[in-house]
Write a protein that holds these residues in place. Structure first.
Motif, mmCIF file in Angstrom:
data_model
loop_
_atom_site.group_PDB
_atom_site.id
_atom_site.type_symbol
_atom_site.label_atom_id
_atom_site.label_comp_id
_atom_site.label_asym_id
_atom_site.label_seq_id
_atom_site.Cartn_x
_atom_site.Cartn_y
_atom_site.Cartn_z
ATOM 1 N N VAL A 59 -9.037 -10.768 62.190
ATOM 2 C CA VAL A 59 -9.153 -10.361 63.671
ATOM 3 C C VAL A 59 -9.151 -11.652 64.207
ATOM 4 O O VAL A 59 -9.612 -11.622 65.832
ATOM 5 C CB VAL A 59 -10.176 -9.306 63.500
ATOM 6 N N ALA A 60 -9.435 -12.902 63.857
ATOM 7 C CA ALA A 60 -8.588 -13.917 64.782
ATOM 8 C C ALA A 60 -7.283 -14.289 65.762
ATOM 9 O O ALA A 60 -6.283 -13.236 65.624
ATOM 10 C CB ALA A 60 -8.456 -15.413 63.930
ATOM 11 N N GLU A 61 -7.427 -14.599 66.916
ATOM 12 C CA GLU A 61 -6.407 -15.271 67.820
ATOM 13 C C GLU A 61 -4.948 -15.423 67.165
ATOM 14 O O GLU A 61 -4.129 -15.756 67.360
ATOM 15 C CB GLU A 61 -7.047 -15.802 68.750
ATOM 16 N N GLY A 109 -7.059 -5.866 62.140
ATOM 17 C CA GLY A 109 -6.907 -6.544 61.143
ATOM 18 C C GLY A 109 -7.024 -6.514 59.830
ATOM 19 O O GLY A 109 -5.935 -4.768 59.808
ATOM 20 N N ALA A 110 -7.605 -6.576 59.417
ATOM 21 C CA ALA A 110 -7.082 -6.170 57.231
ATOM 22 C C ALA A 110 -8.107 -4.862 57.269
ATOM 23 O O ALA A 110 -8.774 -4.171 57.598
ATOM 24 C CB ALA A 110 -8.076 -7.504 56.579
ATOM 25 N N TYR A 111 -6.909 -4.565 56.131
ATOM 26 C CA TYR A 111 -7.242 -3.106 55.195
ATOM 27 C C TYR A 111 -7.836 -3.306 54.446
ATOM 28 O O TYR A 111 -8.182 -4.467 53.131
ATOM 29 C CB TYR A 111 -6.129 -2.197 55.110
ATOM 30 N N GLN A 112 -9.401 -2.737 54.299
ATOM 31 C CA GLN A 112 -10.579 -3.725 53.011
ATOM 32 C C GLN A 112 -10.891 -1.770 52.959
ATOM 33 O O GLN A 112 -11.903 -1.415 53.853
ATOM 34 C CB GLN A 112 -11.189 -4.238 53.475
ATOM 35 N N GLY A 113 -11.463 -1.189 51.793
ATOM 36 C CA GLY A 113 -11.949 -0.708 51.489
ATOM 37 C C GLY A 113 -12.036 0.841 51.522
ATOM 38 O O GLY A 113 -12.906 1.729 52.184
ATOM 39 N N ASN A 148 -11.047 1.132 55.058
ATOM 40 C CA ASN A 148 -11.200 0.816 56.680
ATOM 41 C C ASN A 148 -10.645 -0.139 56.774
ATOM 42 O O ASN A 148 -9.895 -1.177 56.126
ATOM 43 C CB ASN A 148 -12.584 0.179 56.743
ATOM 44 N N THR A 149 -10.032 0.020 58.261
ATOM 45 C CA THR A 149 -9.065 -1.040 58.293
ATOM 46 C C THR A 149 -10.550 -2.406 59.776
ATOM 47 O O THR A 149 -11.465 -1.504 60.174
ATOM 48 C CB THR A 149 -8.549 -0.711 59.857
ATOM 49 N N MET A 150 -9.762 -3.435 59.619
ATOM 50 C CA MET A 150 -11.280 -4.359 60.620
ATOM 51 C C MET A 150 -10.664 -4.310 61.694
ATOM 52 O O MET A 150 -9.704 -5.258 62.744
ATOM 53 C CB MET A 150 -11.118 -5.950 59.899
ATOM 54 N N VAL A 151 -11.543 -4.222 63.056
ATOM 55 C CA VAL A 151 -11.203 -3.537 64.500
ATOM 56 C C VAL A 151 -12.404 -4.677 65.411
ATOM 57 O O VAL A 151 -13.396 -4.459 65.123
ATOM 58 C CB VAL A 151 -11.060 -2.534 64.975
ATOM 59 N N ARG A 152 -11.955 -5.846 65.848
ATOM 60 C CA ARG A 152 -12.906 -6.660 66.838
ATOM 61 C C ARG A 152 -12.420 -6.354 68.397
ATOM 62 O O ARG A 152 -10.548 -6.731 68.793
ATOM 63 C CB ARG A 152 -12.422 -7.756 66.015
ATOM 64 N N PRO A 153 -13.555 -5.302 68.765
ATOM 65 C CA PRO A 153 -12.873 -5.699 70.652
ATOM 66 C C PRO A 153 -12.921 -7.111 70.921
ATOM 67 O O PRO A 153 -13.563 -8.062 70.836
ATOM 68 C CB PRO A 153 -14.510 -5.309 71.012
ATOM 69 N N GLY A 162 -15.375 -10.652 72.006
ATOM 70 C CA GLY A 162 -16.869 -10.494 71.217
ATOM 71 C C GLY A 162 -17.095 -10.661 69.770
ATOM 72 O O GLY A 162 -15.661 -11.384 69.687
ATOM 73 N N ASP A 163 -17.839 -10.869 69.137
ATOM 74 C CA ASP A 163 -17.875 -11.662 68.108
ATOM 75 C C ASP A 163 -17.952 -10.478 67.004
ATOM 76 O O ASP A 163 -17.601 -10.758 65.560
ATOM 77 C CB ASP A 163 -19.226 -12.553 67.398
ATOM 78 N N ILE A 164 -18.830 -9.648 67.090
ATOM 79 C CA ILE A 164 -18.600 -8.233 65.785
ATOM 80 C C ILE A 164 -17.857 -7.522 65.411
ATOM 81 O O ILE A 164 -16.424 -7.350 66.612
ATOM 82 C CB ILE A 164 -20.041 -6.862 66.528
ATOM 83 N N VAL A 165 -17.148 -8.134 64.264
ATOM 84 C CA VAL A 165 -15.875 -6.596 63.584
ATOM 85 C C VAL A 165 -16.959 -5.427 62.991
ATOM 86 O O VAL A 165 -17.163 -5.429 62.670
ATOM 87 C CB VAL A 165 -15.409 -8.059 62.855
ATOM 88 N N LEU A 166 -16.208 -4.613 64.366
ATOM 89 C CA LEU A 166 -16.241 -3.421 63.465
ATOM 90 C C LEU A 166 -14.917 -2.697 61.847
ATOM 91 O O LEU A 166 -14.293 -2.795 61.774
ATOM 92 C CB LEU A 166 -16.292 -2.461 64.126
ATOM 93 N N ALA A 167 -15.441 -1.849 61.482
ATOM 94 C CA ALA A 167 -14.947 -1.121 60.468
ATOM 95 C C ALA A 167 -14.461 0.352 60.915
ATOM 96 O O ALA A 167 -15.340 0.999 60.863
ATOM 97 C CB ALA A 167 -15.705 -1.104 59.287
#
Length: 287
Positions: free
Chosen positions: A125-127, A148-152, A154-159, A162-167
């Protein structure tokens, strides 16, 4: 130690150790560490009505392994239809657009995956390696996230910002990880074999016309046009061959697209190019 007497204590210690190891593995894999109670709340993603979205902007990162450069794809709604406006102007694939609209309007946060920017690249989810998706309603930005990546599951999503990455529940990256050609409408002809009642072929070797009556194809022998050679009946004519060719021609799809500056002549589609004409229904022609 009397094993029977103390087995419950031993089992409790082992269970606690396993729980601790599982928690460590999960937080290590996701790039996060345990948080205090007052930090546990995760930011919510903005909600947007699917049919309210009028523009999608998708910024795809470069991929050195596949030798592709970073590119921005912009899709704009015109009435009930969507068009690709950047990097080229073309009709958009409604299948691809509808999938993207469904995914961006149904984001369901299941938890937080990370809060430290040092894990952004690992979670894609980095630039440098994330896919930035911006959904607009008119001139207003409704959603702006890095996918970003698909793990377990869930897909990683970062607004953005911000720094927080959500599943986010489910796999959604595939809906946006498309190069410009994959967003374009590829339909050339959209018929069925039963729709076609006449097919005409013309090339440097001759000119042939076939018609269908009661599901049987026959060759038409007509007077040649001025300058054309007489039509010769095909020996041992096989109507099944015509039917097979019509089946392929009735549902043509583009595999790729030529460069914008490619001329018909350079592509071999000038005046001397071979031609095929299909006639469907009561006389609607598709050439």
């Amino acid at each position: 130690m009397d094993w029977q007497k103390h087995r419950l204590i031993v089992m409790a210690v082992v269970a606690a150790a396993l729980i601790g190891l599982a928690w460590y593995a999960w937080t290590s894999g996701s790039g996060d560490t345990p948080v205090a109670e007052d930090e546990a709340a995760s930011p919510a993603l903005p909600e947007v009505e699917r049919d309210a979205i009028t523009e999608l902007e998708i910024r795809l990162p470069a991929n050195e392994e596949e030798h592709v450069e970073a590119v921005t794809v912009r899709l704009v709604k015109h009435g009930e239809e969507w068009r690709l406006e950047e990097p080229v102007s073309a009709a958009a694939s409604m299948t691809a657009v509808n999938t993207a609209l469904d995914k961006i309007s149904e984001l369901e946060v299941t938890g937080r995956a990370a809060r430290n920017p040092q894990f952004h690249e690992r979670l894609e989810v980095a630039e440098s390696n994330g896919i930035r998706v911006i959904a607009r309603v008119g001139s207003e930005t409704a959603v702006d996230v890095w996918i970003g990546a698909y793990q377990g599951g869930n897909t990683m999503v970062r607004p953005e910002g911000g720094d927080i990455v959500l599943a986010v529940r489910g796999s959604i990256k595939f809906a946006f990880n498309k190069r410009p050609r994959d967003w374009r409408e590829r339909t050339i002809t959209e018929l069925t074999t039963n729709d076609v009642r006449e097919v005409e072929f013309q090339n440097e070797h001759g000119h042939w016309t076939f018609t269908k009556a009661e599901d049987a194809w026959t060759q038409q022998i007509a007077e040649p046009a001025e300058g054309e050679a007489p039509v010769v009946p095909i020996e041992e004519f096989d109507g099944g061959t015509v039917n097979t060719m019509v089946s392929s021609l009735a549902r043509l799809r583009a595999a790729d697209f030529g460069a914008e500056d490619l001329t018909p002549e350079a592509a071999g589609l000038g005046e001397s190019a071979a031609r095929v004409r299909l006639v469907a229904g009561e006389g609607d022609g598709v050439a």
